[in-house]
Write a protein that holds these residues in place. Structure first.
Motif, mmCIF file in Angstrom:
data_model
loop_
_atom_site.group_PDB
_atom_site.id
_atom_site.type_symbol
_atom_site.label_atom_id
_atom_site.label_comp_id
_atom_site.label_asym_id
_atom_site.label_seq_id
_atom_site.Cartn_x
_atom_site.Cartn_y
_atom_site.Cartn_z
ATOM 1 N N ASP A 38 0.812 -1.224 0.000
ATOM 2 C CA ASP A 38 0.000 0.000 0.000
ATOM 3 C C ASP A 38 0.842 1.268 0.000
ATOM 4 N N LEU A 39 2.067 1.157 0.506
ATOM 5 C CA LEU A 39 2.917 2.353 0.580
ATOM 6 C C LEU A 39 4.372 1.921 0.765
ATOM 7 N N VAL A 40 5.287 2.675 0.167
ATOM 8 C CA VAL A 40 6.714 2.364 0.278
ATOM 9 C C VAL A 40 7.418 3.457 1.080
ATOM 10 N N LEU A 41 8.202 3.047 2.079
ATOM 11 C CA LEU A 41 9.119 3.969 2.764
ATOM 12 C C LEU A 41 10.490 3.725 2.159
ATOM 13 N N LEU A 42 11.029 4.736 1.505
ATOM 14 C CA LEU A 42 12.198 4.514 0.662
ATOM 15 C C LEU A 42 13.409 5.326 1.105
ATOM 16 N N ASP A 43 14.483 4.620 1.413
ATOM 17 C CA ASP A 43 15.784 5.239 1.669
ATOM 18 C C ASP A 43 16.395 5.583 0.303
ATOM 19 N N LEU A 44 17.197 6.650 0.237
ATOM 20 C CA LEU A 44 17.787 6.997 -1.063
ATOM 21 C C LEU A 44 19.142 6.339 -1.284
ATOM 22 N N GLY A 45 19.954 6.248 -0.213
ATOM 23 C CA GLY A 45 21.290 5.675 -0.371
ATOM 24 C C GLY A 45 21.262 4.170 -0.209
ATOM 25 N N LEU A 46 21.109 3.459 -1.320
ATOM 26 C CA LEU A 46 21.034 1.994 -1.284
ATOM 27 C C LEU A 46 22.236 1.418 -2.020
ATOM 28 N N PRO A 47 22.632 0.172 -1.673
ATOM 29 C CA PRO A 47 23.876 -0.367 -2.239
ATOM 30 C C PRO A 47 23.829 -0.588 -3.754
ATOM 31 N N ASP A 48 22.689 -0.973 -4.296
ATOM 32 C CA ASP A 48 22.709 -1.339 -5.725
ATOM 33 C C ASP A 48 22.135 -0.269 -6.647
ATOM 34 N N GLU A 49 21.258 0.564 -6.115
ATOM 35 C CA GLU A 49 20.603 1.530 -7.003
ATOM 36 C C GLU A 49 20.217 2.746 -6.189
ATOM 37 N N ASP A 50 20.288 3.923 -6.798
ATOM 38 C CA ASP A 50 19.882 5.128 -6.085
ATOM 39 C C ASP A 50 18.358 5.119 -5.906
ATOM 40 N N GLY A 51 17.928 5.495 -4.701
ATOM 41 C CA GLY A 51 16.491 5.501 -4.401
ATOM 42 C C GLY A 51 15.684 6.364 -5.357
ATOM 43 N N LEU A 52 16.291 7.446 -5.834
ATOM 44 C CA LEU A 52 15.563 8.319 -6.773
ATOM 45 C C LEU A 52 15.258 7.587 -8.082
ATOM 46 N N VAL A 53 16.211 6.768 -8.513
ATOM 47 C CA VAL A 53 15.998 5.993 -9.742
ATOM 48 C C VAL A 53 14.876 4.973 -9.516
ATOM 49 N N LEU A 54 14.888 4.351 -8.335
ATOM 50 C CA LEU A 54 13.848 3.369 -8.011
ATOM 51 C C LEU A 54 12.473 4.031 -7.945
ATOM 52 N N ALA A 55 12.441 5.220 -7.321
ATOM 53 C CA ALA A 55 11.163 5.925 -7.208
ATOM 54 C C ALA A 55 10.608 6.225 -8.600
ATOM 55 N N ARG A 56 11.499 6.610 -9.491
ATOM 56 C CA ARG A 56 11.064 6.911 -10.852
ATOM 57 C C ARG A 56 10.509 5.660 -11.542
ATOM 58 N N GLN A 57 11.177 4.518 -11.316
ATOM 59 C CA GLN A 57 10.703 3.268 -11.930
ATOM 60 C C GLN A 57 9.323 2.883 -11.405
ATOM 61 N N VAL A 58 9.142 3.043 -10.090
ATOM 62 C CA VAL A 58 7.838 2.692 -9.506
ATOM 63 C C VAL A 58 6.772 3.624 -10.057
ATOM 64 N N ARG A 59 7.078 4.928 -10.092
ATOM 65 C CA ARG A 59 6.099 5.909 -10.529
ATOM 66 C C ARG A 59 5.736 5.739 -11.998
#
Ligand code: CA
Length: 236
Positions: free
Chosen positions: A48-69
């Motif tokens: 229902d909702l994601v709590l997302l850290d930005l500094g992750l080992p494999d991918e930047d959280g901003l890139v992940l947020a963009r993929q989800v969106r």
């Protein structure tokens, strides 16, 4: 039914603290420590909702947020140590629903999660209940402020983030009036240290891309140079 949160955080201590707070507050919790686990979890479970850290080992959280969106309107709250306004702005630009910097107050985080989930369900939170349902129509679009829905010509549902929706609602409710960026900022954000003018410009351009025939030559949300924005379409 409790809501299901996905906590994406690579720091084990922060991850377990967050999980404990959220479980205590009555949420179901899944955990991911990197981008790969996050995407796998979103694909295999109902989140229902994601709590997302930005500094992750494999991918930047901003890139992940963009993929989800790019594929859904799944609410995202960025919870990060990055305090830079540029990161905050980038996250909101991508379509994150909220942004909280570490160290954060867990009670505040729970409130923000509840607020966003209440809106996503069109009810539940006090704020959503107080808001009267109104329908507005313009140029083939209809906006339902109670259900937080925007549908396009041919009943096509359009996904808007919370901030995009609030911005559009504020404009539609005051057609043909020039609204200043300050006024619009109050309408979209409860966050007193949000970046000001630029945030509104970013949100306006996101909404234009979704509703204008030619976002470069907008006719619905027009710019009034030096003053702000105006809703120029006829509202019925
Ligand atoms: Ca991290």
């Amino acid at each position: 039914m409790s809501n299901h949160l996905l906590i994406v955080e690579d720091d084990e201590l922060v991850q377990s603290l967050l999980a404990a707070y959220m479980q205590n507050a009555g949420f179901n919790v899944s955990l991911a420590a990197n981008g790969k686990e996050m995407l796998a979890c979103i694909d295999s479970e109902t989140i229902d909702l994601v709590l997302l850290d930005l500094g992750l080992p494999d991918e930047d959280g901003l890139v992940l947020a963009r993929q989800v969106r790019a594929r859904s309107s799944l609410p995202i709250i960025v919870v990060t140590a990055r305090k830079d306004q540029k990161d905050r702005l980038a996250a909101l630009e991508i379509g994150a629903d909220d942004y909280l910097t570490k160290p954060f107050d867990p009670e505040e985080l729970v409130l923000r999660v509840r607020n966003i989930l209440g809106r996503a369900e069109g009810g539940g939170s006090d704020e959503a209940l107080r808001e009267k349902t109104e329908f507005f129509q313009f140029e083939g679009w209809s906006l339902d402020t109670g259900g937080h829905n925007l549908s396009g010509p041919g009943d096509r549902k359009i996904e808007l983030t919370r901030a995009e929706f609030n911005l559009l609602a504020a404009l539609v409710k005051a057609p043909n009036r020039v609204l200043s960026r300050d006024y619009l900022l109050d309408a979209v954000s409860q966050d007193s240290d949000a970046p000001t003018d630029r945030l509104i410009d970013v949100l306006v351009s996101r909404v234009r891309k979704k509703i204008e025939k030619n976002p470069k030559k907008p006719t619905i949300i027009t710019t009034v140079i030096g003053c702000g924005y105006k809703f120029s379409a006829k509202v019925t």
